[in-house]
Every structure is written in C-alpha cells, then in structure tokens.
Write a protein that holds these residues in place. Structure first.
Motif, short mmCIF file in Angstrom:
data_model
loop_
_atom_site.label_atom_id
_atom_site.label_comp_id
_atom_site.label_asym_id
_atom_site.label_seq_id
_atom_site.Cartn_x
_atom_site.Cartn_y
_atom_site.Cartn_z
N LEU A 203 -8.27 19.71 100.19
CA LEU A 203 -9.28 18.99 99.42
C LEU A 203 -10.41 18.61 100.35
O LEU A 203 -10.19 18.05 101.43
CB LEU A 203 -8.66 17.73 98.79
CG LEU A 203 -7.44 17.96 97.90
CD1 LEU A 203 -6.91 16.63 97.36
CD2 LEU A 203 -7.75 18.92 96.76
N HIS A 204 -11.64 18.91 99.93
CA HIS A 204 -12.81 18.67 100.79
C HIS A 204 -13.33 17.27 100.56
O HIS A 204 -14.10 17.01 99.64
CB HIS A 204 -13.88 19.71 100.49
CG HIS A 204 -14.88 19.88 101.59
ND1 HIS A 204 -14.97 19.03 102.66
CD2 HIS A 204 -15.85 20.83 101.79
CE1 HIS A 204 -15.94 19.42 103.47
NE2 HIS A 204 -16.48 20.51 102.96
N PHE A 205 -12.90 16.35 101.43
CA PHE A 205 -13.30 14.96 101.34
C PHE A 205 -14.19 14.59 102.54
O PHE A 205 -14.09 13.49 103.08
CB PHE A 205 -12.07 14.06 101.31
CG PHE A 205 -11.30 14.06 100.02
CD1 PHE A 205 -11.67 14.86 98.95
CD2 PHE A 205 -10.17 13.26 99.86
CE1 PHE A 205 -10.97 14.86 97.75
CE2 PHE A 205 -9.46 13.25 98.67
CZ PHE A 205 -9.85 14.05 97.62
N ALA A 206 -15.06 15.51 102.95
CA ALA A 206 -15.89 15.29 104.14
C ALA A 206 -17.33 15.73 103.84
O ALA A 206 -17.70 15.99 102.69
CB ALA A 206 -15.32 16.06 105.33
N LEU A 210 -18.69 14.51 97.49
CA LEU A 210 -18.40 13.44 96.55
C LEU A 210 -17.38 12.42 97.06
O LEU A 210 -17.61 11.21 96.98
CB LEU A 210 -17.95 14.00 95.22
CG LEU A 210 -17.75 12.95 94.12
CD1 LEU A 210 -19.06 12.25 93.79
CD2 LEU A 210 -17.18 13.59 92.86
N ALA A 211 -16.23 12.87 97.54
CA ALA A 211 -15.22 11.92 98.00
C ALA A 211 -15.74 11.08 99.15
O ALA A 211 -15.51 9.87 99.21
CB ALA A 211 -13.94 12.65 98.40
N GLN A 212 -16.47 11.72 100.08
CA GLN A 212 -17.07 10.98 101.19
C GLN A 212 -18.15 10.03 100.67
O GLN A 212 -18.35 8.94 101.21
CB GLN A 212 -17.67 11.94 102.21
CG GLN A 212 -17.98 11.30 103.55
CD GLN A 212 -16.82 11.38 104.51
OE1 GLN A 212 -16.24 12.43 104.67
NE2 GLN A 212 -16.48 10.29 105.18
N PHE A 236 -11.19 6.33 94.77
CA PHE A 236 -11.41 7.67 94.22
C PHE A 236 -10.57 8.70 94.97
O PHE A 236 -9.95 9.59 94.37
CB PHE A 236 -12.89 8.05 94.30
CG PHE A 236 -13.17 9.46 93.83
CD1 PHE A 236 -13.36 9.73 92.48
CD2 PHE A 236 -13.23 10.51 94.73
CE1 PHE A 236 -13.60 11.03 92.04
CE2 PHE A 236 -13.47 11.81 94.31
CZ PHE A 236 -13.66 12.07 92.96
N LEU A 237 -10.50 8.60 96.28
CA LEU A 237 -9.74 9.55 97.09
C LEU A 237 -8.25 9.44 96.78
O LEU A 237 -7.57 10.45 96.56
CB LEU A 237 -9.98 9.31 98.58
CG LEU A 237 -11.32 9.70 99.18
CD1 LEU A 237 -12.45 8.76 98.74
CD2 LEU A 237 -11.26 9.73 100.70
N VAL A 238 -7.74 8.22 96.78
CA VAL A 238 -6.30 8.01 96.56
C VAL A 238 -5.90 8.49 95.17
O VAL A 238 -4.88 9.20 95.01
CB VAL A 238 -5.96 6.52 96.75
CG1 VAL A 238 -4.51 6.24 96.34
CG2 VAL A 238 -6.18 6.10 98.20
#
Length: 390
Positions: A203-206, A210-212, A236-238
C-alpha cells in the motif's frame, strides 16, 4: 555540492543471528532466500515500484509486459508493479495503471504470469495520489493538468490545501462518505490484485499521496476524527489497512510504503510519530514496511547514498516489523552488508535496475557468489556460466 542527511542519534541492538540444527551461526546475505508469510523470494533483491505512466484508462499497454519481464528475468527475487490507482481520481497522471475495475484484470494477470515464469514473486503497489493527482508526467514537466485540459479532474484530499502554495490546483476536502468510499476502493483493488495472482501487496502511504496527506500536518487541518492528534491523523491509514487485511489472503504478505521523514526541520518528531503509527499498523496486520520519504512539501531533500538505511534499521529495531528501503542504494557490497547486519530484510532497487536489469548477476559476480549466472534464465546462464571471454 554533496548533501548529507542530518544524523539521527539512536542505539540499535546487535544483529540477531540464526542458529541451524548443527549449532552453526547463520548470517543472511543478499542472495539468501527470504520468506515472509507463505511466500519465499529467491534472494533479497527487489525491484521497487517505478511509475511508467504508459497506461490508458488504467489499462496495461504494450509497454508494460516487456518492462516487467525484463526486471524479473534479470534475477530479482521480487518485482513490484508500479503505483496502481484504486480509483480514477487517484491517478497521479492520466497514464497511471489502475485496478478499480475488472476490466484491468487480464492485462495485470499477464504481467503476473510473466514475472512468475521468470522466477520472481509478483507484487503490486496500490495507491491514491490525493492532492498530487491529475498531473502531467514528469518528462512533460509534472505540473497539474490545466483545468480546461480534456483529461483534467479535481483532486481530493483531507483538507483543501494545495501542494504548492498559491497553486490553483486545490483539492476538494473529503467528506466522511468519500473517506469510506476510498477505503473500500483500496479493499476492492486488493481483492482484484489477489484475483490477478499477485502474491505481495504494498500500500502506497508515502510521497505526499493520500494516506500521507492524512498523516502529515502539512496537508491535514481537519477538526474531526481524521485530523488534529496523531491518533486521528493516523485513523485513515489504520482503517484502510484493516479493510484491506479483511480481504487480502492471510498467507500472503501485506506491506506498505510509509514516508517516515519530511526534511522539514521536524525530522526527529516525524520519525517518532511514524514509529508509533507503524506499531498500530502492525497490530492491524502489516507484515513489512518499505521505509520512504513523506514529500509532503516542495522543499529540497538532502540526497546522499543509502540515506534511509539507518532509519530503516531503527524502525526494524523499535517496531519488530520486517523492513526494506531504497533511495540511492547502488553498490552490491553495501547492499549485502545491510542485509548481513540485519539493518534491512530486503533491498529495494529502482534506477539501478532500469540502467541494468541484470544488476543481480553483476552483484553476484562482485560478491563471488558460487555460480553467479544461476540468477539468470537458462538461455543467458548457459552462455555466461564460467565464461571469461568477450
């Protein structure tokens, strides 16, 4: 001018070792297999997801199959397909791959088949670009698409804050209903990824996506349950990880790329927050973190070789998660030492593999690995094994 990353002061436990049945200490190296959950990689070299921007309507084109086949044939243990949008508005550019529809499955399944046939494990990175969506490809300047462009769309984000100050490309602040919808988009795309045959999910959280956007105070000024405190900014991430974990096969690795530093003068605080968030995400089922950069502001990054390896080592020590990272790792001996010293479990390579997809073969020769050509397919290995001529 050579830039150096400001040092982080921390203590790291001595490398853990494995003792085999004969009582011999085993230290892993770059070419040892690596097992995570029910998946085993043939070595610790991974092809990092690298955006190609060569799709149309999210569909695989003639460009993608030979590109990923070459990376897998070159000898990497894992090949992760580029950032693939979970919804149309989540694309960085109109050329991004997508997985928001069953129409995308046949093309991606063909890539899975090619990577697997070449001996690598097929992975895919799922993402949503948030306020950085709707831009031109970098070789066309990377600027936001003009509002009157035929392919332009309105980006969404936690708050109506543009990435560039005074920029007209202002995202729409997401409603709670839109947050729920995007989380389900991630889950639905993860289901399709499993259906296509991918065995590794990132998952692209960087990268200021959006997640970042939710995690960073640079882009999140909400005053509801998704803004303010770290618990709220991480919500949102969790929740997204929990939604994906419910549908992604339990025997397959669920990983993520997280920006753990911004180079904005708050590096120690940002890293400490990232470590706490990773502990929460580990509890939700994340198996490995790809340590990355936040890129939440347009400020300069102090680039230097192997710049994120010390941060990855700290995260590994403090969270117990398996870790990998990339960013200016190019030297085979250094990459091998990072694995041997248990600073990382895998080494992610991007530009080095574009320059030379057979980097693993060159690394095996440099490290004096027995039968280095064995990392290559037979039609290459036969001619190269033991050959010292031109």
């Amino acid at each position: 001018m050579v830039f150096r990353v400001r040092p982080f002061f921390f203590s790291v436990a001595l490398p853990k070792v494995t003792i085999n049945e004969k009582g011999i200490c085993i230290v892993p190296n770059l070419f040892d297999p690596y097992t995570l959950k029910g998946v085993t990689l043939r070595n610790r070299i991974a092809a990092s997801p690298m955006c190609q921007y060569m799709a149309s309507a999210g569909l695989v084109s003639d460009w993608h199959l030979p590109h990923y086949t070459a990376l897998a044939r070159g000898g990497a243990g894992l090949v992760v397909v580029e950032a693939t949008a979970v919804s149309p508005e989540g694309r960085i550019t109109p050329g991004d791959l997508g997985l928001w529809s069953d129409e995308h499955l046949p093309g991606l399944a063909s890539i899975v088949g090619a990577i697997s046939k070449a001996g690598a494990v097929p992975g895919i990175q799922l993402g949503h670009a948030g306020r950085k969506a709707g831009c031109l490809p970098p070789w066309e300047g990377g600027a936001p698409l003009p509002a009157d462009h035929a392919k332009a769309w309105e980006p969404i984000a936690p708050s109506a804050l543009p990435f560039m100050p005074e920029q007209p490309h202002v995202p729409r602040a997401m409603t709670i209903a839109e947050i729920r919808r995007v989380q389900q988009d991630f889950a639905a795309a993860a289901q399709r990824a499993a259906q296509a045959g991918f065995q590794w999910l990132e998952l692209h959280f960087a990268h200021g996506f959006l997640a970042q956007n939710f995690l960073s105070t640079h882009s999140n000024q909400r005053d509801d349950a998704y803004g303010g405190s770290l618990v709220n900014r991480a919500r949102f991430l969790v929740e997204t990880v929990a939604a994906v974990r419910r549908v992604w096969p339990t025997a397959l690795p669920l990983t993520m790329r997280l920006g753990v530093v911004e180079f904005d003068g708050r590096d120690d605080e940002t890293l400490a927050e990232a470590i706490q968030v990773l502990k929460w995400l580990k509890a939700e089922g994340v198996d490995l973190v790809d340590v990355g950069i936040g890129f939440s502001t347009p400020g300069a990054v102090p680039w230097s070789p192997n710049m994120l390896v010390p941060l990855a080592a700290r995260i590994r020590a403090e969270t117990g998660l398996a870790v990998t990272t990339s960013w200016l790792i190019t030297d085979a001996r250094q990459a091998d030492s990072f694995v041997r010293d248990r600073q990382v479990d895998l080494v992610m390579l991007a530009r080095p593999l574009l320059a030379n997809p057979h980097w693993p073969y060159a690394a095996a020769r440099e490290l004096a690995i027995d039968r280095p050509a064995s990392v290559l397919p037979t039609p290459y290995a036969f001619w190269l094994q033991g050959w010292s001529g031109a």
